[in-house]
Scaffold this motif. Structure first.
Motif, PDB file in Angstrom:
ATOM      1  N   ALA A 451      10.759 -23.637   5.244  1.00 38.49           N
ATOM      2  CA  ALA A 451      12.170 -23.445   4.902  1.00 38.49           C
ATOM      3  C   ALA A 451      13.088 -23.849   6.050  1.00 38.49           C
ATOM      4  CB  ALA A 451      12.406 -21.980   4.518  1.00 38.49           C
ATOM      5  N   ILE A 452      12.705 -23.543   7.296  1.00 34.47           N
ATOM      6  CA  ILE A 452      13.530 -23.917   8.444  1.00 34.47           C
ATOM      7  C   ILE A 452      13.593 -25.429   8.591  1.00 34.47           C
ATOM      8  CG2 ILE A 452      13.548 -23.906  10.961  1.00 34.47           C
ATOM      9  CD1 ILE A 452      14.716 -21.413   9.837  1.00 34.47           C
ATOM     10  N   THR A 453      12.462 -26.103   8.351  1.00 34.66           N
ATOM     11  CA  THR A 453      12.456 -27.567   8.440  1.00 34.66           C
ATOM     12  C   THR A 453      13.387 -28.196   7.417  1.00 34.66           C
ATOM     13  OG1 THR A 453      10.153 -27.481   9.195  1.00 34.66           O
ATOM     14  CG2 THR A 453      10.971 -29.594   8.392  1.00 34.66           C
ATOM     15  N   ILE A 454      13.315 -27.726   6.189  1.00 41.25           N
ATOM     16  CA  ILE A 454      14.192 -28.276   5.150  1.00 41.25           C
ATOM     17  C   ILE A 454      15.641 -27.909   5.422  1.00 41.25           C
ATOM     18  CG2 ILE A 454      14.662 -28.235   2.677  1.00 41.25           C
ATOM     19  CD1 ILE A 454      11.711 -27.725   2.223  1.00 41.25           C
ATOM     20  N   SER A 455      15.888 -26.710   5.926  1.00 42.40           N
ATOM     21  CA  SER A 455      17.261 -26.312   6.263  1.00 42.40           C
ATOM     22  C   SER A 455      17.832 -27.215   7.354  1.00 42.40           C
ATOM     23  CB  SER A 455      17.272 -24.844   6.713  1.00 42.40           C
ATOM     24  OG  SER A 455      18.555 -24.445   7.109  1.00 42.40           O
ATOM     25  N   TYR A 456      17.012 -27.589   8.320  1.00 34.53           N
ATOM     26  CA  TYR A 456      17.473 -28.491   9.378  1.00 34.53           C
ATOM     27  C   TYR A 456      17.833 -29.866   8.806  1.00 34.53           C
ATOM     28  CZ  TYR A 456      17.134 -31.535  13.491  1.00 34.53           C
ATOM     29  OH  TYR A 456      17.388 -32.470  14.455  1.00 34.53           O
ATOM     30  N   VAL A 457      16.982 -30.362   7.921  1.00 34.50           N
ATOM     31  CA  VAL A 457      17.259 -31.673   7.312  1.00 34.50           C
ATOM     32  C   VAL A 457      18.520 -31.606   6.460  1.00 34.50           C
ATOM     33  CG1 VAL A 457      16.366 -33.422   5.732  1.00 34.50           C
ATOM     34  CG2 VAL A 457      14.830 -32.326   7.371  1.00 34.50           C
ATOM     35  N   TYR A 458      18.693 -30.546   5.708  1.00 31.03           N
ATOM     36  CA  TYR A 458      19.889 -30.414   4.871  1.00 31.03           C
ATOM     37  C   TYR A 458      21.145 -30.208   5.708  1.00 31.03           C
ATOM     38  CZ  TYR A 458      17.314 -30.233   0.469  1.00 31.03           C
ATOM     39  OH  TYR A 458      16.542 -30.541  -0.631  1.00 31.03           O
ATOM     40  N   MET A 459      21.003 -29.599   6.879  1.00 31.35           N
ATOM     41  CA  MET A 459      22.166 -29.454   7.754  1.00 31.35           C
ATOM     42  C   MET A 459      22.614 -30.820   8.265  1.00 31.35           C
ATOM     43  SD  MET A 459      24.237 -27.141   8.840  1.00 31.35           S
ATOM     44  CE  MET A 459      23.247 -25.745   8.320  1.00 31.35           C
ATOM     45  N   LEU A 460      21.660 -31.688   8.559  1.00 26.40           N
ATOM     46  CA  LEU A 460      21.987 -33.030   9.023  1.00 26.40           C
ATOM     47  C   LEU A 460      22.518 -33.920   7.912  1.00 26.40           C
ATOM     48  CD1 LEU A 460      20.403 -32.139  11.581  1.00 26.40           C
ATOM     49  CD2 LEU A 460      19.420 -34.434  11.648  1.00 26.40           C
ATOM     50  N   SER A 461      22.131 -33.630   6.695  1.00 28.69           N
ATOM     51  CA  SER A 461      22.524 -34.506   5.587  1.00 28.69           C
ATOM     52  C   SER A 461      23.626 -33.882   4.736  1.00 28.69           C
ATOM     53  CB  SER A 461      21.300 -34.820   4.720  1.00 28.69           C
ATOM     54  OG  SER A 461      20.692 -33.617   4.253  1.00 28.69           O
ATOM     55  N   PHE A 462      23.328 -32.801   4.048  1.00 28.38           N
ATOM     56  CA  PHE A 462      24.278 -32.222   3.100  1.00 28.38           C
ATOM     57  C   PHE A 462      25.506 -31.661   3.801  1.00 28.38           C
ATOM     58  CE2 PHE A 462      25.868 -28.537   0.734  1.00 28.38           C
ATOM     59  CZ  PHE A 462      26.168 -29.124  -0.486  1.00 28.38           C
ATOM     60  N   TYR A 463      25.290 -30.776   4.776  1.00 30.91           N
ATOM     61  CA  TYR A 463      26.444 -30.140   5.398  1.00 30.91           C
ATOM     62  C   TYR A 463      27.262 -31.144   6.210  1.00 30.91           C
ATOM     63  CZ  TYR A 463      29.218 -26.785   8.014  1.00 30.91           C
ATOM     64  OH  TYR A 463      30.258 -26.085   8.567  1.00 30.91           O
ATOM     65  N   SER A 464      26.600 -32.081   6.867  1.00 33.74           N
ATOM     66  CA  SER A 464      27.341 -33.093   7.630  1.00 33.74           C
ATOM     67  C   SER A 464      28.182 -33.963   6.704  1.00 33.74           C
ATOM     68  CB  SER A 464      26.364 -33.952   8.421  1.00 33.74           C
ATOM     69  OG  SER A 464      25.606 -33.155   9.310  1.00 33.74           O
ATOM     70  N   SER A 465      27.673 -34.279   5.525  1.00 30.90           N
ATOM     71  CA  SER A 465      28.464 -35.050   4.564  1.00 30.90           C
ATOM     72  C   SER A 465      29.666 -34.252   4.082  1.00 30.90           C
ATOM     73  CB  SER A 465      27.587 -35.457   3.384  1.00 30.90           C
ATOM     74  OG  SER A 465      26.481 -36.225   3.811  1.00 30.90           O
ATOM     75  N   CYS A 466      29.470 -32.955   3.883  1.00 28.03           N
ATOM     76  CA  CYS A 466      30.606 -32.111   3.515  1.00 28.03           C
ATOM     77  C   CYS A 466      31.644 -32.087   4.631  1.00 28.03           C
ATOM     78  CB  CYS A 466      30.135 -30.689   3.212  1.00 28.03           C
ATOM     79  SG  CYS A 466      29.061 -30.556   1.774  1.00 28.03           S
ATOM     80  N   LEU A 467      31.198 -32.102   5.878  1.00 21.97           N
ATOM     81  CA  LEU A 467      32.129 -32.172   7.003  1.00 21.97           C
ATOM     82  C   LEU A 467      32.899 -33.491   6.989  1.00 21.97           C
ATOM     83  CD1 LEU A 467      33.084 -30.764   9.618  1.00 21.97           C
ATOM     84  CD2 LEU A 467      31.238 -31.943  10.811  1.00 21.97           C
ATOM     85  N   VAL A 468      32.248 -34.566   6.576  1.00 15.24           N
ATOM     86  CA  VAL A 468      32.935 -35.862   6.469  1.00 15.24           C
ATOM     87  C   VAL A 468      34.043 -35.794   5.427  1.00 15.24           C
ATOM     88  CG1 VAL A 468      32.644 -38.280   5.815  1.00 15.24           C
ATOM     89  CG2 VAL A 468      30.936 -37.155   7.252  1.00 15.24           C
ATOM     90  N   PHE A 469      33.753 -35.220   4.265  1.00 11.62           N
ATOM     91  CA  PHE A 469      34.759 -35.144   3.207  1.00 11.62           C
ATOM     92  C   PHE A 469      35.940 -34.265   3.619  1.00 11.62           C
ATOM     93  CE2 PHE A 469      30.967 -35.992   0.342  1.00 11.62           C
ATOM     94  CZ  PHE A 469      31.303 -37.328   0.171  1.00 11.62           C
TER      95      PHE A 469
END
Length: 980
Positions: A451-469
């Motif tokens: 779960a921590i590994t996937i959370s790290y990947v999603y932080m780099l992808s999903f949350y960072s994209s939300c920060l872009v928007f």
């Protein structure tokens, strides 16, 4: 700025000492990693739509795999040590004397093999041996004996069958159902009363039945008072010489079932449910008796029931955390406020959890109630990353493009975030390895690491994209909450006050009008100390890459100038930032406050040591089930009435011994001395003495009398199951190849600890004895080396983290950062362990899971603060402590506030497991907060590293500043510089 000036770097190299090889290697690695993360940030910002949609689609697809959701059914495999000597001994005992056939004699209050139904009957007034209560208990026994269950048809067209206890019961050698000896004793008492004969006196704990057989009833009759002085029970060592029972408050009945095949096991499971229902109905009809049932599936059902009880509180935790995350991301400036990022951070954690659960379902993993702690491990790590990214975003220049700002955020925080993620994975990964002897710990850490590994990947992808928007919304001056364009101030003047407050923002032209031109800000600074901090940071940016954005340290988060050191709009800053910058930072570094903080730390260590010296192991699995369940009520009643004696311990002599030898007989009798015992050897020796025969006879005479005389007596016939004969050559008497006796120890309230000590003592004795023996009880699989099995994952994880920090100090980070972080982790672990013991939490698998996850959580909170402080050069320690608190203390504080608030609803769950989980996790948050916000900021002001070892404050920094400005501006600026 220095790096961009050709020909200037060599000039300044002569002014600085040549760095060592280790530092140069760290510089190169830092530069390479930061460049990689910068490129990754640009790539994510350039493909934001893909990175925001791919995790959502993947989570939805994997979430559909919940049709394969399975719950773990074997609680023993979860909570008992996986590899233990007790399990090896159990296999040997099973090969000699099948435990399933002898479990009625080898009684265990903690774990009994196979299927069974058990009930404790208590008398609210009087004694259970009173005529009225005794008749009611025997009536209940007959109803259970006659109770029938229906087995469903296995095939279409086949008929169903009804099964009664007489068909499902465990039979003896005469094919008669095995029932408890107390039932036969109570039937004898009732028969004597009905025929007006003298009532036979029950002896305790070993009584003699009507057929002359001795039976141990210490675990069947509880709350006993005898005829001795004061009404207290006193055992005399030999069971037949025990005192008579005057009254008893409780009786325990057990009904053993057989489950030879899958069909019989399913029918036995139905019978257990019908057994509980029957007891519930019978208890309602007879309120003078208390009934407390327990079955073989009660522990499994009540252990998994914690997950059912925690569903609504977990949703409430998510809601509370979401509200606080929104508030933590909000500001007065409606454009620069990012409330939706708080909710999107929780959504990122939820999506990563759903993805991890889908992967576990597809791989055939099973779930258990210990997984309730995984969402909080993910929540702490995910919120920390999101708040760090938002804090770094607010320190970037607003005149830059969104892609550049996101790349700067990646370059600034992703190295630290990746390091804390590595600590999480190291601790959880090692605890999930085959080195871990506790299956519940291994499965939890394996799932949490995924779960921590996937959370790290999603932080780099999903949350960072939300920060872009949200960055694009900020660039276009749209409201951070409603996404509506905010009017300029001249158009807002005609609006109502509430509308102006709701739409308040600051346009860029206002910012430019309040900031001096570029270059002038360097020539006239109100505080020369601030100037020195800024210029020294410029000098060290090439040496310590992980603080490259420190050049913007003194810039307000809402301005685009990199040189302004004062905040022209303090009302636009975050509330927590203002509190830390203007209040808390000055207070915690005050000279008069430091002694009290040091004193507080000494008190913290003292109480931690007090609790550390009182750590106890929690090997009782009933301490991990939901409250107010059948298991808890049954366990409490059993501890109240049946805690005087230990479970029945099997003493197995697994090799041929010279039983006819007088010295061997003395040794065996000496081993059993002090126990209540049911021993064929002792009964046989008494039998020989009563017949005036010598107990020391030749082997053939000894064995012949044993087989043909002793075992054929009715009162001794049951000892046939305790002896295994090995045939010899024709015409010779067989040898006694193996045998067993049953021992029962007198115990006190600390029954589990005394059993563990007794187990170790008898095992040490078996190593030096001439007679090869072992001891076994099904409950030993929980007690055997439990403390070692539970503590070893924590010990291995802690050593792994310290090794990782030591190794990384050679090539990645500053050695002092690794040293301080290692000491902080040890201090936090020590405090959690001590305080949880003082709070009444035992060392069981759940508390160890929390301690393992606490390593990563404390690294999340303390690591960035230590990196920010250690990376600075020049200036005073106090100034860098305040700066580190502003930059990294606030994200840690926001994480701890949201994390602690999310734990509050969990404490309302009526479960021992969630209670332990809440106490350990809230202590983790509290100890981490103390170290991050109090202990470390104070200790760093007078302990290494030094801040004035490389440069003298005021000289070389100003020279570098002059050269920097000279390369960028005209001669007019140089004339201004001469006045500095």
């Amino acid at each position: 700025m220095l790096g961009g000036a050709p020909g200037l770097s060599g000039r300044w190299e002569r002014l600085e000492p040549r760095p060592r090889a280790g530092r140069m290697l760290r510089q190169v690695l830092h530069a390479g990693l930061r460049t990689s993360f910068h490129a990754l940030g640009r790539f994510v910002a350039g493909h934001a739509v893909f990175f925001v949609s791919a995790p959502v689609l993947l989570s939805i697809l994997l979430g559909a795999s919940f049709s394969r959701y399975r719950v773990e059914g074997d609680v023993e495999s979860l909570l008992a040590p996986k590899h233990s000597l007790a399990k090896i001994e159990g296999n040997l005992v099973e090969s000699l004397f099948p435990v399933n056939r002898s479990k009625h004699a080898l009684y265990s209050d903690l774990q009994t093999p196979g299927r069974y139904g058990r009930v404790i009957i208590t008398a609210r007034r009087g004694s259970v041996l009173d005529p009225v209560h005794l008749e009611t208990i025997l009536q209940l026994h007959r109803r259970i004996y006659q109770m029938q269950v229906t087995a469903p048809a296995t095939t279409v067209g086949s008929t169903s069958f009804n099964y009664s206890f007489s068909y499902l019961c465990l039979p003896d050698d005469k094919n008669v159902c095995i029932v408890d000896d107390i039932i036969r004793a109570m039937e004898e008492i009732q028969s004597a009363r009905a025929s007006n004969q003298s009532v036979p006196i029950l002896q305790y704990p070993i009584t003699q039945l009507e057929d002359g057989r001795q039976a141990y009833i210490g675990h069947q009759l509880g709350g006993v008072q005898g005829w001795g002085p004061g009404g207290a029970v006193r055992g005399h060592g030999t069971g037949a010489k025990g005192e008579g029972v005057r009254s008893a408050k409780a009786v325990q009945l057990t009904y053993y079932l057989q489950s030879r095949s899958g069909l019989m096991d399913r029918v036995a499971g139905r019978w257990e449910k019908a057994f509980c229902s029957e007891l519930s109905l019978f208890g309602a009809l007879h309120p003078k008796l208390g009934l407390y049932p327990s079955t073989s599936s009660s522990l499994r059902t009540d252990f998994q029931f914690s997950s059912v009880l925690a569903r609504r509180p977990l949703l409430a935790s998510l809601g509370v955390c979401g509200v606080l995350a929104i508030l933590c991301c909000s500001m007065r400036d409606c454009v620069r406020s990012k409330p939706w990022l708080g909710m999107l951070a929780l959504l990122s954690v939820a999506l990563s959890g759903l993805t991890a659960a889908g992967i576990l379902n597809l791989t055939g993993a099973t779930y258990n109630s210990t997984y309730l702690g995984i969402p909080f491990v993910m929540l702490g790590h995910g919120l920390f990353g999101s708040f760090e990214m938002l804090s770094s975003w607010r320190r970037t220049r607003e005149d830059q493009h969104v892609k550049e700002r996101v790349a700067s955020v990646f370059e600034d925080i992703m190295l630290r975030f990746s390091g804390s993620t590595m600590i999480h994975l190291m601790t959880l990964g090692l605890a999930a390895s085959p080195l871990t002897n506790m299956e519940a710990v291994r499965l939890f850490c394996r799932s949490a690491a995924l779960a921590i590994t996937i959370s790290y990947v999603y932080m780099l992808s999903f949350y960072s994209s939300c920060l872009v928007f949200t960055g694009y919304l900020e660039t276009r001056y749209r409201h951070g909450c409603f996404c509506r364009r905010v009017p300029k101030p001249d158009r807002l003047d005609s609006k109502p006050a509430w509308y102006r407050c709701l739409m308040y923002t600051r346009y860029q032209d206002e910012t430019q009008s309040t900031i001096p031109p570029h270059g002038v800000g360097h020539t006239h600074v109100p505080n020369p100390n601030l100037t020195h901090v800024e210029t020294q940071t410029v000098n060290s940016s090439g040496v310590h890459g992980h603080v490259a954005n420190s050049i913007q340290t003194q810039s307000p988060p809402n301005t685009h100038s990199t040189t302004t050191v004062t905040d022209p709009h303090p009302q636009d800053s975050h509330l927590l930032l203002g509190c830390v910058r203007h209040c808390y930072g000055d207070w915690i570094t005050n000279t008069y406050v430091k002694p009290f903080v040091v004193l507080l730390y000494l008190v913290y260590i003292s109480f931690g040591l007090m609790g550390f010296l009182q750590v106890t192991q929690g090997s009782d699995p009933s301490a991990l089930v939901a409250m107010d369940t059948a298991t808890v009520l049954y366990t409490h009643t059993q501890q109240r009435y049946f805690s005087s004696y230990s479970p029945v311990i099997g003493f197995y002599i697994y090799e041929s011994a010279a039983y006819w030898n007088d010295s061997v007989q003395r040794d065996l009798l000496e081993y059993a001395k002090g126990f209540q015992r049911i021993s064929w050897l002792e009964a046989y020796l008494n039998y020989l003495s009563d017949r005036n025969q010598s107990t020391s006879q030749p082997r053939e005479n000894f064995t012949r009398t044993l087989r043909h005389s002793f075992l054929r007596e009715p009162q001794f016939a049951h000892f046939v199951d305790d002896i295994i004969f090995a045939e010899r050559s024709q015409g010779e008497e067989p040898d006694v190849a193996a045998s067993r006796i049953f021992l029962v120890a007198k115990t006190t309230e600390n029954k589990r600890e005394e059993m563990s000590v007794l187990l170790d003592t008898l095992r040490r004795l078996s190593l030096t004895s001439r007679v090869r023996f072992l001891i076994f009880n099904p409950s030993f699989v929980y007690l055997d080396r439990y403390a070692t099995a539970v503590s070893s994952p924590l010990r291995h994880s802690l050593l792994a983290v310290l090794f990782l920090l030591g190794l990384s100090s050679l090539v990645v980070v500053e050695p002092l950062v690794s040293l301080w972080l290692g000491l902080t982790l040890l201090s936090v672990q020590f405090g959690i362990l001590g305080f949880m013991t003082l709070w009444g939490v035992e060392m069981d698998c759940v508390s160890v899971l929390c301690l393992i996850s606490a390593l990563g959580h404390s690294a999340d909170c303390s690591g960035p603060l230590l990196c920010g402080f250690t990376s600075g050069r020049g200036e005073s320690r106090t100034r860098w402590v305040r700066l580190a608190l502003e930059r990294h203390g606030i994200p840690s504080l926001q994480t701890l506030v949201c994390y602690s608030a999310a734990l509050v609803p969990v404490c309302s769950v009526r479960s021992n497991l969630t209670r332990t989980l809440f106490r350990c996790l809230i202590l983790t948050a509290g100890c981490s907060a103390l170290h991050t916000l109090a202990f470390l900021p104070t200790l760093l002001t007078f302990l290494p590293p030094s801040k004035s070892r490389d440069h003298r404050p005021g000289r070389e920094g100003q020279r570098q500043e002059v050269e920097c400005v000279e390369m960028n501006d005209s001669t007019r600026v140089v004339d201004q510089i001469t006045t500095v």
